[in-house]
Design a protein around this motif. Structure first.
Motif, PDB file in Angstrom:
ATOM      1  N   SER A  82       0.830  -1.215   0.000  1.00 60.51           N
ATOM      2  CA  SER A  82       0.000   0.000   0.000  1.00 60.51           C
ATOM      3  C   SER A  82       0.857   1.254   0.000  1.00 60.51           C
ATOM      4  O   SER A  82       0.435   2.287  -0.492  1.00 60.51           O
ATOM      5  CB  SER A  82      -0.899   0.072   1.231  1.00 60.51           C
ATOM      6  OG  SER A  82      -1.413  -1.152   1.544  1.00 60.51           O
ATOM      7  N   CYS A  83       2.032   1.149   0.610  1.00 58.31           N
ATOM      8  CA  CYS A  83       2.918   2.320   0.666  1.00 58.31           C
ATOM      9  C   CYS A  83       3.852   2.338  -0.544  1.00 58.31           C
ATOM     10  O   CYS A  83       4.856   3.043  -0.533  1.00 58.31           O
ATOM     11  CB  CYS A  83       3.719   2.313   1.950  1.00 58.31           C
ATOM     12  SG  CYS A  83       2.692   2.433   3.403  1.00 58.31           S
ATOM     13  N   SER A  84       3.555   1.524  -1.554  1.00 57.39           N
ATOM     14  CA  SER A  84       4.299   1.517  -2.814  1.00 57.39           C
ATOM     15  C   SER A  84       5.664   0.846  -2.753  1.00 57.39           C
ATOM     16  O   SER A  84       6.528   1.137  -3.570  1.00 57.39           O
ATOM     17  CB  SER A  84       4.459   2.934  -3.372  1.00 57.39           C
ATOM     18  OG  SER A  84       3.223   3.560  -3.465  1.00 57.39           O
ATOM     19  N   ALA A  85       5.862  -0.053  -1.797  1.00 54.65           N
ATOM     20  CA  ALA A  85       7.082  -0.875  -1.839  1.00 54.65           C
ATOM     21  C   ALA A  85       7.034  -1.692  -3.123  1.00 54.65           C
ATOM     22  O   ALA A  85       5.955  -2.086  -3.573  1.00 54.65           O
ATOM     23  CB  ALA A  85       7.152  -1.789  -0.622  1.00 54.65           C
ATOM     24  N   ILE A  86       8.207  -1.941  -3.720  1.00 60.18           N
ATOM     25  CA  ILE A  86       8.186  -2.563  -5.042  1.00 60.18           C
ATOM     26  C   ILE A  86       8.204  -4.085  -5.017  1.00 60.18           C
ATOM     27  O   ILE A  86       8.018  -4.734  -6.033  1.00 60.18           O
ATOM     28  CB  ILE A  86       9.345  -2.063  -5.929  1.00 60.18           C
ATOM     29  CG1 ILE A  86      10.671  -2.310  -5.231  1.00 60.18           C
ATOM     30  CG2 ILE A  86       9.163  -0.609  -6.313  1.00 60.18           C
ATOM     31  CD1 ILE A  86      11.808  -2.441  -6.195  1.00 60.18           C
ATOM     32  N   TYR A  87       8.425  -4.648  -3.845  1.00 55.95           N
ATOM     33  CA  TYR A  87       8.514  -6.109  -3.782  1.00 55.95           C
ATOM     34  C   TYR A  87       8.081  -6.557  -2.401  1.00 55.95           C
ATOM     35  O   TYR A  87       8.533  -5.997  -1.398  1.00 55.95           O
ATOM     36  CB  TYR A  87       9.966  -6.529  -4.034  1.00 55.95           C
ATOM     37  CG  TYR A  87      10.194  -8.023  -4.083  1.00 55.95           C
ATOM     38  CD1 TYR A  87      10.178  -8.705  -5.288  1.00 55.95           C
ATOM     39  CD2 TYR A  87      10.427  -8.745  -2.908  1.00 55.95           C
ATOM     40  CE1 TYR A  87      10.377 -10.077  -5.330  1.00 55.95           C
ATOM     41  CE2 TYR A  87      10.626 -10.120  -2.942  1.00 55.95           C
ATOM     42  CZ  TYR A  87      10.606 -10.784  -4.164  1.00 55.95           C
ATOM     43  OH  TYR A  87      10.803 -12.149  -4.209  1.00 55.95           O
ATOM     44  N   THR A  88       7.162  -7.518  -2.330  1.00 53.63           N
ATOM     45  CA  THR A  88       6.756  -8.030  -1.020  1.00 53.63           C
ATOM     46  C   THR A  88       6.718  -9.549  -1.046  1.00 53.63           C
ATOM     47  O   THR A  88       6.322 -10.167  -2.036  1.00 53.63           O
ATOM     48  CB  THR A  88       5.350  -7.526  -0.604  1.00 53.63           C
ATOM     49  OG1 THR A  88       4.397  -7.996  -1.558  1.00 53.63           O
ATOM     50  CG2 THR A  88       5.273  -6.010  -0.544  1.00 53.63           C
ATOM     51  N   ALA A  89       7.164 -10.138   0.057  1.00 52.14           N
ATOM     52  CA  ALA A  89       7.138 -11.594   0.189  1.00 52.14           C
ATOM     53  C   ALA A  89       7.085 -11.943   1.665  1.00 52.14           C
ATOM     54  O   ALA A  89       7.419 -11.124   2.522  1.00 52.14           O
ATOM     55  CB  ALA A  89       8.380 -12.209  -0.453  1.00 52.14           C
ATOM     56  N   ARG A  90       6.635 -13.169   1.940  1.00 50.98           N
ATOM     57  CA  ARG A  90       6.684 -13.655   3.324  1.00 50.98           C
ATOM     58  C   ARG A  90       7.064 -15.129   3.306  1.00 50.98           C
ATOM     59  O   ARG A  90       6.547 -15.901   2.496  1.00 50.98           O
ATOM     60  CB  ARG A  90       5.322 -13.495   4.008  1.00 50.98           C
ATOM     61  CG  ARG A  90       5.301 -14.107   5.418  1.00 50.98           C
ATOM     62  CD  ARG A  90       3.891 -14.297   5.948  1.00 50.98           C
ATOM     63  NE  ARG A  90       3.278 -13.044   6.307  1.00 50.98           N
ATOM     64  CZ  ARG A  90       1.970 -12.799   6.144  1.00 50.98           C
ATOM     65  NH1 ARG A  90       1.178 -13.705   5.616  1.00 50.98           N
ATOM     66  NH2 ARG A  90       1.468 -11.653   6.509  1.00 50.98           N
ATOM     67  N   TRP A  91       7.961 -15.494   4.173  1.00 49.60           N
ATOM     68  CA  TRP A  91       8.330 -16.898   4.336  1.00 49.60           C
ATOM     69  C   TRP A  91       8.547 -17.172   5.818  1.00 49.60           C
ATOM     70  O   TRP A  91       8.747 -16.237   6.601  1.00 49.60           O
ATOM     71  CB  TRP A  91       9.626 -17.230   3.567  1.00 49.60           C
ATOM     72  CG  TRP A  91       9.485 -16.974   2.087  1.00 49.60           C
ATOM     73  CD1 TRP A  91       9.981 -15.912   1.397  1.00 49.60           C
ATOM     74  CD2 TRP A  91       8.786 -17.777   1.137  1.00 49.60           C
ATOM     75  NE1 TRP A  91       9.633 -15.977   0.077  1.00 49.60           N
ATOM     76  CE2 TRP A  91       8.904 -17.125  -0.124  1.00 49.60           C
ATOM     77  CE3 TRP A  91       8.073 -18.985   1.213  1.00 49.60           C
ATOM     78  CZ2 TRP A  91       8.322 -17.636  -1.279  1.00 49.60           C
ATOM     79  CZ3 TRP A  91       7.515 -19.498   0.058  1.00 49.60           C
ATOM     80  CH2 TRP A  91       7.631 -18.816  -1.183  1.00 49.60           C
ATOM     81  N   THR A  92       8.501 -18.459   6.168  1.00 44.88           N
ATOM     82  CA  THR A  92       8.957 -18.768   7.529  1.00 44.88           C
ATOM     83  C   THR A  92      10.459 -19.013   7.440  1.00 44.88           C
ATOM     84  O   THR A  92      11.008 -19.232   6.346  1.00 44.88           O
ATOM     85  CB  THR A  92       8.273 -20.016   8.113  1.00 44.88           C
ATOM     86  OG1 THR A  92       8.876 -21.176   7.533  1.00 44.88           O
ATOM     87  CG2 THR A  92       6.764 -20.016   7.842  1.00 44.88           C
ATOM     88  N   ALA A  93      11.097 -18.992   8.575  1.00 47.12           N
ATOM     89  CA  ALA A  93      12.548 -19.165   8.586  1.00 47.12           C
ATOM     90  C   ALA A  93      12.947 -20.535   8.045  1.00 47.12           C
ATOM     91  O   ALA A  93      14.067 -20.739   7.593  1.00 47.12           O
ATOM     92  CB  ALA A  93      13.091 -18.975   9.999  1.00 47.12           C
ATOM     93  N   LEU A  94      12.016 -21.479   8.056  1.00 49.13           N
ATOM     94  CA  LEU A  94      12.358 -22.817   7.574  1.00 49.13           C
ATOM     95  C   LEU A  94      12.177 -22.988   6.060  1.00 49.13           C
ATOM     96  O   LEU A  94      12.599 -23.984   5.501  1.00 49.13           O
ATOM     97  CB  LEU A  94      11.528 -23.876   8.317  1.00 49.13           C
ATOM     98  CG  LEU A  94      11.828 -24.010   9.814  1.00 49.13           C
ATOM     99  CD1 LEU A  94      11.028 -25.159  10.423  1.00 49.13           C
ATOM    100  CD2 LEU A  94      13.317 -24.222  10.084  1.00 49.13           C
ATOM    101  N   HIS A  95      11.560 -22.023   5.417  1.00 54.88           N
ATOM    102  CA  HIS A  95      11.481 -22.050   3.948  1.00 54.88           C
ATOM    103  C   HIS A  95      12.793 -21.553   3.370  1.00 54.88           C
ATOM    104  O   HIS A  95      12.834 -20.559   2.650  1.00 54.88           O
ATOM    105  CB  HIS A  95      10.351 -21.151   3.446  1.00 54.88           C
ATOM    106  CG  HIS A  95       8.977 -21.683   3.684  1.00 54.88           C
ATOM    107  ND1 HIS A  95       8.223 -21.341   4.774  1.00 54.88           N
ATOM    108  CD2 HIS A  95       8.197 -22.541   2.958  1.00 54.88           C
ATOM    109  CE1 HIS A  95       7.040 -21.935   4.721  1.00 54.88           C
ATOM    110  NE2 HIS A  95       6.993 -22.688   3.626  1.00 54.88           N
ATOM    111  N   THR A  96      13.884 -22.213   3.695  1.00 54.95           N
ATOM    112  CA  THR A  96      15.190 -21.628   3.394  1.00 54.95           C
ATOM    113  C   THR A  96      15.407 -21.375   1.904  1.00 54.95           C
ATOM    114  O   THR A  96      15.890 -20.323   1.522  1.00 54.95           O
ATOM    115  CB  THR A  96      16.332 -22.500   3.942  1.00 54.95           C
ATOM    116  OG1 THR A  96      16.051 -23.853   3.566  1.00 54.95           O
ATOM    117  CG2 THR A  96      16.435 -22.396   5.441  1.00 54.95           C
TER     118      THR A  96
END
Lengths: 261, 185, 413
Positions: A134-148
């Protein structure tokens, strides 16, 4: 934490970024051995200021790759994230999130890391990818620490992008002080087991909610001029030849590696 | 040493007037000129004043306590600052903007239709520069030459000619007025 | 080393103190200012923002003061000379990171155009009530330098000096000016670049593998490198050893924090700048700083006209404090008069250094204005007549205070 740094080092390699041009401002205290092993420059800043400090590093020397590691990103550092995203400051923000609902997928999560919440948490958490987007960041992702692997790929991809990227990592809080690593390992395993990969999901749908699975993945990736690009364009349009584009006389230039000016 | 106050309302170039005289005194007349502006809620659109202390030696106390010269371009400025004028002080009034009361016996009042002159020149906005010409002629605190040098760079370049005309208008009016006062008939 | 011609706008100007400070920063080689607008310091940031892009320097308006000061500490580690600019509430917000900068031994300059406090106070008018905050505002022990200019010319000159001191001692340097000087317009002469002396950074030039970030030179100040130049920096605001690694114990606390204090203390003689006038025959000395010292000179002239032998000791640098000089002078004179635009800050350090040898008189001012010279003169005259030795700091009743409080406010005499 060491696992995340190791994943980060793999990402640097993958992205072909040399560690000695990388600066990691962080409000998380890493162990010296970890930093020395991977060879980047590390600044342990005040709480919440990793992005603000990183903005200074980047603007004073645009040649640097600046990767803020933030633990207090959404709370004490929230405003810096919002404005860093809006400006599209060239920062690869790694946000370590250890704030999670007690109940996910109908099971209780261990919450021993929440020292200030002895009776567990109940407040609505931020949807970090959604806020960043929403604040116009150009890249977003989410992982858990185990999704190495996925995490390393995401970081590598973000490092190649020009602008503010945010990668949220669900992980236990820094265990440097607590020393209760067993619980933390259980916790991250719990996140991993209850996650579901949904790449390209609209970030507005990825909020972490009680009694539902944690959505992970690479959500958004777009292009937008960086702060420095916009600054140079605006100033040269107003000042014309009188303007010296930013970076020409900055810390990047004279006197070789150590300065000497 | 002379303590000077310019008073009017925001947008008339009151602060600018202080800067131009201060610049003339300190850069071209080899004196010390210290200008301070009155900030505050009153600075936006409402009453506005600037204070200037001109001295042969370094100005130590920067503010006007009792003015030697008061230049007023608004009724409010006149009402507020007229009492602070020293005995024998000089009051310069834009008579198009200020209705002056029966003057105090101990001060010297000089009137000029500055706004009307400015309108005749084509722009009301240069009324303050007409006042500056008048100020220069009447008080002699700064020289004509210094003011002539101080104007370029202090007013928009495009409007420099107009400002010089406005300055001269006020200056000549002041000289004539003085001649008349010295030599009535 | 001399200033870079591209950064020096040589010439004669009629500008206010804020603008002069902005020009001074550029002349000093400042390449990066991050700030957040706040009256009455905004014009300084504006001035820099206007001239910086023509010289390859950059101004950024950050989201708040916390970000501003954090960014300039970061910028300094990336190799640039940096500054931030603020007033009143913004100054309070910056305090945590001032200590962080001091702990990291970061050279940076903080321009504080003081305004009336507390809280929002009087944004558009003057004050000198941040002097102790400058010294002790961030938690923990550390040394720093504070300078108090009294004119727009000095805001130009001492901004350059502030950068030079920051580089030399690798510490925060505070320019503690105030609204009166910041918004005062006067003649300012900017000399040619070749007449401006610039202190370069204390670069480490040895092999990267042997670099120890907090290993001091003989004068207790360590050498710096640029971030991103292959030194595997480990830099932390946590208590650290010379390598920068976190340590907890008493031994290191003593050793490291002691050096943060001592690098200023032991170099005091080189840092402190005082201006003395008519001291030799004086019975009374006015100790003052910033705009108050300028007004004090007029008060002194008036008292001299009334036959009082009075001199002036002006603290150009207020921190570190000139303990020894004040102790020495206190032995020679009857009294020290301290006018400040607050209800007593620096006066208590003056009293501390007097060891009871001279009476100490505070001439207070509540702010939103400066002292009238008469008040300083009256304080000088009355203390010159005082025969008793009074242990406490005497608070002088100014005409303003009498007019506001009537006779109800008792001084401590």
């Amino acid at each position: 934490m060491n696992e995340i740094i190791t994943t980060f080092a793999q990402a640097l390699e993958k992205a072909d970024v040399k560690p000695d041009q990388v600066c990691v401002p962080s409000d998380i205290l890493f162990e010296p051995e970890t930093v020395k092993r991977f060879g980047f420059d590390y600044f342990h800043t005040t709480r919440g200021r990793a992005i603000a400090f990183g903005t200074g590093l980047k603007l004073a020397n645009p040649a640097l790759k600046v990767v803020p590691f933030a633990g207090d990103l959404m709370t004490i550092g929230g405003n810096h994230f919002v404005h860093g995203s809006r400006r599209n400051m060239e920062l690869t923000v790694i946000c370590i999130n250890n704030f999670v609902y007690r109940k996910i997928a109908g099971k209780s999560a261990p919450s021993a890391a929440q020292k200030f919440s002895p009776y567990s948490t109940f407040e609505e958490p931020f949807n970090i990818p959604h806020l960043g987007n929403s604040c116009s960041a150009i890249y977003t992702a989410r992982w858990t620490a185990l999704h190495t692997e996925e995490l390393a790929a995401s970081i590598a991809e973000a490092l190649g992008k020009k602008g503010l990227s945010v990668i949220e990592i669900l992980a236990p809080g820094p265990d440097y002080y607590t020393g209760i690593s067993k619980v933390n390992v259980d916790l991250v395993r719990f996140y991993y087991d209850n996650s579901e990969i949904r790449n390209n999901e609209d970030p507005k749908n990825v909020g972490i909610k009680p009694d539902s699975r944690i959505i992970v993945g690479k959500f958004t990736s777009k292009e937008r001029p960086t702060f420095i690009d916009q600054y140079n364009a605006q100033l040269s349009s107003v000042l014309g030849e009188k303007f010296i584009p930013h970076g020409i006389r900055s810390g990047a230039d004279p006197g070789g590696k150590n300065g000497g000016d | 040493m002379a303590e000077i106050r310019f008073a009017g309302y925001g947008g008339q170039g009151i602060i600018r007037s202080g800067i131009i005289v201060g610049k003339a005194a300190s850069l071209y007349d080899n004196k010390y000129g210290t200008m301070s502006q009155s900030f505050g809620p009153e600075a936006r659109g409402g009453a506005c004043s600037s204070q200037l202390v001109v001295s042969e030696t370094k100005v130590l106390y920067p503010y006007v306590t009792n003015s030697d010269v008061l230049v007023v371009m608004s009724q409010e400025g006149y009402d507020k600052f007229e009492p602070e004028l020293k005995e024998n002080g000089i009051l310069l009034v834009d008579e198009n903007l200020v209705k002056h009361k029966p003057p105090r016996g101990d001060i010297r009042v000089h009137l000029i239709p500055a706004t009307r002159f400015a309108e005749q020149l084509g722009k009301k906005i240069v009324a303050n520069v007409v006042m500056l010409g008048f100020f220069t002629a009447i008080t002699g605190i700064v020289t004509y030459e210094a003011m002539e040098k101080a104007l370029p760079g202090s007013v928009p370049e495009k409007a420099l000619d107009l400002n010089i005309k406005a300055f001269e208008k006020g200056y000549n009016f002041g000289l004539e007025l003085q001649k008349k006062q010295k030599d009535p008939q | 080393m001399k200033a870079d011609q591209r950064d020096v706008l040589s010439g004669v100007y009629y500008i206010d103190g804020d603008v002069a400070a902005g020009y001074g920063a550029l002349a000093a080689g400042c390449k990066f200012i991050a700030g957040y607008p706040i009256t009455p310091s905004t014009e300084a940031a504006e001035a820099f923002a206007r001239i910086a892009p023509k010289s390859g320097a950059l101004f950024i308006q950050m989201e708040d003061e916390l970000a501003s000061v954090s960014a300039i500490v970061g910028g300094a580690w990336a190799g640039a000379k940096t500054m931030t600019i603020t007033s009143g509430p913004g100054y309070s917000l910056m305090m945590e990171t001032v200590g962080f900068g001091a702990m990291l031994e970061t050279p940076f300059v903080l321009l504080n155009i003081q305004r009336g406090g507390p809280s929002t106070g009087v944004p558009t008018k003057t004050g000198q009530a941040d002097m102790m905050q400058a010294r002790w505002g961030s938690h923990g022990d550390y040394g720093l330098i504070a300078i108090a200019p009294e004119s727009p010319q000095e805001l130009f000159d001492y901004t350059i000096k502030a950068f030079n001191l920051a580089e030399k001692y690798r510490c925060p340097v505070m320019i503690m000016s105030d609204e009166c000087v910041g918004h005062m317009t006067e003649k300012v002469v900017i000399p040619p670049a070749e007449e401006i002396e610039i202190e370069p950074r204390r670069w480490y030039t040895g092999s990267p593998d042997e670099y120890v970030p907090f290993k001091p030179d003989k004068d207790l100040v360590p050498r710096m490198v640029k971030a991103g130049s292959g030194h595997k920096l480990y830099i932390s605001g946590r208590l650290h050893d010379e390598r920068g690694y976190p340590v907890d114990d008493e031994h290191y606390k003593l050793k490291y924090v002691r050096r943060l204090v001592d690098k200023i203390k032991c170099n005091k003689d080189k840092i402190i700048e005082l201006k003395e006038e008519q001291i030799d025959d004086a019975d009374v000395i006015v100790v003052s700083y910033g705009i108050s010292s300028r007004v004090a000179i007029r008060g002194i002239e008036m008292a001299r006209e009334r036959g009082i032998k009075v001199g002036s000791l002006r603290l150009v640098t207020v921190w570190p404090f000139p303990d020894e000089r004040i102790t020495e002078l206190a032995k020679k004179v009857k009294a020290l008069v301290v006018p400040e635009i607050n209800y007593g800050q620096v006066v208590f350090d003056v009293a501390r250094c007097c060891h009871g040898n001279a009476n100490v008189v505070l001439v207070p001012h509540g702010g939103a204005g400066v002292h009238v010279p008469d008040d300083i003169c009256d304080a000088i005259v009355s203390v010159a007549k005082e025969e008793r030795k009074i242990e406490e700091v005497i608070e002088f009743k100014t005409k303003l205070e009498i007019s506001v409080f009537g006779g109800g406010l008792k001084s401590k005499e």
